[in-house]
Write a protein that holds these residues in place. Sequence first.
Motif, PDB file in Angstrom:
ATOM      1  N   ASP A  86      -9.232 115.936   8.752  1.00 57.70           N
ATOM      2  CA  ASP A  86      -9.071 116.571   7.447  1.00 57.70           C
ATOM      3  C   ASP A  86     -10.443 116.754   6.813  1.00 57.70           C
ATOM      4  OD1 ASP A  86      -8.458 117.418   4.921  1.00 57.70           O
ATOM      5  OD2 ASP A  86      -7.151 115.737   4.406  1.00 57.70           O
TER       6      ASP A  86
ATOM      7  N   PRO B 255       1.253 129.486   9.061  1.00 53.70           N
ATOM      8  CA  PRO B 255       2.399 128.745   8.539  1.00 53.70           C
ATOM      9  C   PRO B 255       2.074 128.077   7.210  1.00 53.70           C
ATOM     10  CG  PRO B 255       1.343 127.506  10.297  1.00 53.70           C
ATOM     11  CD  PRO B 255       0.678 128.855  10.264  1.00 53.70           C
ATOM     12  N   GLU B 256       3.078 127.954   6.385  1.00 56.69           N
ATOM     13  CA  GLU B 256       2.937 127.307   5.072  1.00 56.69           C
ATOM     14  C   GLU B 256       2.990 125.802   5.275  1.00 56.69           C
ATOM     15  OE1 GLU B 256       1.878 127.079   1.638  1.00 56.69           O
ATOM     16  OE2 GLU B 256       2.767 129.088   1.751  1.00 56.69           O
ATOM     17  N   ASN B 257       1.902 125.245   5.821  1.00 53.10           N
ATOM     18  CA  ASN B 257       1.798 123.806   6.046  1.00 53.10           C
ATOM     19  C   ASN B 257       0.332 123.412   6.011  1.00 53.10           C
ATOM     20  OD1 ASN B 257       0.666 124.411   8.595  1.00 53.10           O
ATOM     21  ND2 ASN B 257       2.642 124.246   9.643  1.00 53.10           N
ATOM     22  N   PRO B 258       0.001 122.121   6.078  1.00 51.92           N
ATOM     23  CA  PRO B 258      -1.413 121.714   5.966  1.00 51.92           C
ATOM     24  C   PRO B 258      -2.318 122.349   7.015  1.00 51.92           C
ATOM     25  CG  PRO B 258       0.006 119.821   5.602  1.00 51.92           C
ATOM     26  CD  PRO B 258       0.911 120.941   6.020  1.00 51.92           C
TER      27      PRO B 258
ATOM     28  N   GLY C  10      -1.904 125.259   8.526  1.00 53.48           N
ATOM     29  CA  GLY C  10      -2.089 126.659   8.180  1.00 53.48           C
ATOM     30  C   GLY C  10      -3.093 126.848   7.057  1.00 53.48           C
ATOM     31  N   HIS C  11      -3.001 126.023   6.030  1.00 59.10           N
ATOM     32  CA  HIS C  11      -3.936 126.160   4.906  1.00 59.10           C
ATOM     33  C   HIS C  11      -5.350 125.748   5.323  1.00 59.10           C
ATOM     34  CE1 HIS C  11      -1.493 127.409   1.458  1.00 59.10           C
ATOM     35  NE2 HIS C  11      -0.482 126.820   2.100  1.00 59.10           N
TER      36      HIS C  11
ATOM     37  N   PHE D 100       0.731 133.714   4.308  1.00 59.58           N
ATOM     38  CA  PHE D 100       1.428 132.515   4.762  1.00 59.58           C
ATOM     39  C   PHE D 100       2.916 132.816   4.888  1.00 59.58           C
ATOM     40  CE2 PHE D 100      -2.410 130.964   2.708  1.00 59.58           C
ATOM     41  CZ  PHE D 100      -2.873 130.040   3.634  1.00 59.58           C
TER      42      PHE D 100
ATOM     43  N   THR E  84       7.027 131.067   6.002  1.00 55.90           N
ATOM     44  CA  THR E  84       7.882 129.906   6.239  1.00 55.90           C
ATOM     45  C   THR E  84       8.398 129.968   7.677  1.00 55.90           C
ATOM     46  OG1 THR E  84       9.921 131.015   5.567  1.00 55.90           O
ATOM     47  CG2 THR E  84       8.574 130.015   3.828  1.00 55.90           C
ATOM     48  N   SER E  85       9.336 129.080   8.010  1.00 57.48           N
ATOM     49  CA  SER E  85       9.922 129.087   9.347  1.00 57.48           C
ATOM     50  C   SER E  85      11.102 130.047   9.470  1.00 57.48           C
ATOM     51  CB  SER E  85      10.379 127.662   9.726  1.00 57.48           C
ATOM     52  OG  SER E  85       9.272 126.806   9.877  1.00 57.48           O
TER      53      SER E  85
ATOM     54  N   ASP F 215       0.566 128.853  14.450  1.00 56.05           N
ATOM     55  CA  ASP F 215       1.906 128.349  14.746  1.00 56.05           C
ATOM     56  C   ASP F 215       2.003 127.755  16.140  1.00 56.05           C
ATOM     57  OD1 ASP F 215       3.973 128.923  12.563  1.00 56.05           O
ATOM     58  OD2 ASP F 215       2.872 130.814  12.651  1.00 56.05           O
TER      59      ASP F 215
ATOM     60  N   ASP G 200       8.483 128.682  15.998  1.00 55.62           N
ATOM     61  CA  ASP G 200       7.879 129.597  15.025  1.00 55.62           C
ATOM     62  C   ASP G 200       6.879 130.524  15.705  1.00 55.62           C
ATOM     63  OD1 ASP G 200       9.393 128.458  13.074  1.00 55.62           O
ATOM     64  OD2 ASP G 200       7.759 127.370  12.097  1.00 55.62           O
TER      65      ASP G 200
END
Length: 412
Positions: free
Chosen positions: A106, A145-148, A150-151, A173, A175-176, A265, A269
């Motif tokens: 991270d 994807p709308e997740n950590p 992806g961001h 971004f 969703t699934s 992804d 997905d």
Amino acid sequence: MVPGVGGVPAAKPGAHEVGLILPLTGRYGAIGGRMRDAAKLALAAKGSPALDVHDSAGPGGAEQAAQDALSRGDAVILGPLTATDTGIVAPLAVNAATPEMAFTSDSTQARPGVWIMGLTPEQQVRRMVDAARATGRKTFAAFLPENPLGHAMGDGLRRACQDAGLKEPQIVFHTSDPQNIDDGLRSLSAIETRQTPAPAAPDQSGPSAIDPTGETSAAPGNGQSAAPSESASSATPADGEKPSAPAPQPQVTAPPPFDALVLADTGLDLAHVITALQADHVETGQVQIMGPALWKAFDGKLNALHGAWYAAPDAHDRLGYVAQYKALYHQTPSPVTDFAYDAAALAGNLMKQGGITVQGLTRPDGYMGVDGLFRLRPDGHVTRALAIFQIQRGGGSRIVVPASRDVAIRPS
């Protein structure tokens, strides 16, 4: 003069030790144990500093482990493993002016004095942007994807484009939900504005070499009757027949408004994203598709993305380390152990040379580690030399751009 007597402070017991904070029990205990073994291997040579090991999953958690290591006066802190624990340990290490090399990936945890040793999404994206620019790509986009993850990939792309002087990338971004994936990619690829009818076929009814005037009957007054030509007669529908509708004209699809596209992804997905890419004519012949290093684990199943890239360490660089680890511990080291080995080896090397300093950690020429060349930047980020892998038509991948041995340090 005896230390601790006459005003001379006594050295703390850990002043010549390397503090290591890892989960040695609980959910991540097995991973932490392997990383501890890797650190031991890195400091196995005679004259190396000792390890001061603390369990971040023990009583008091990562905070207690850090306080124990700092109270001993350890020269450096290696670890912890997760972003959450790093967020707890980092302020304590910074306040104590003790360098920390954390194993999380991270990059938001990076700061002066706290280096992120994990393979971060930003490192991967930056490497791919540099390689894509070398092939002439200039317009970058991302469908994530709308997740950590992806961001993180999106943030890395923005920074890489900004540092390279490129225009702001367009990032969408999703969703699934398959419909959300379809709609999002249609918007990003601008498919509605890229498709136009093909040019109509030229009219064949005009003048010809036989009849330059284009007339199908003899001129009046020449003694011949004015009858339609054979071709005209055959084109006239018979009684009771309807004239056939004109054939639909084929569509011509222009390239998307970008020439490089970042994805992130995996699993089902990713399958939906691939279907949407095909439907919207986002093709690898026109667009350089790029993805995360996670693809390496299943690239044999990605033949539908042949030509796509991902950035990852060259496995050839770690063969010597793997052989040493297997000989000592009788098992193959997982990739995450590489970070523990490199951090411990770096700390041990600097302590043998007189001590750990920011200048030593961030020397411009960097260090050659298990996974290749890496450099620690003053802002806490780490630059890594990664290879570019290309997905093959039959699945699997091969290196198309080798890992650089001379990675420039990016401005903070």
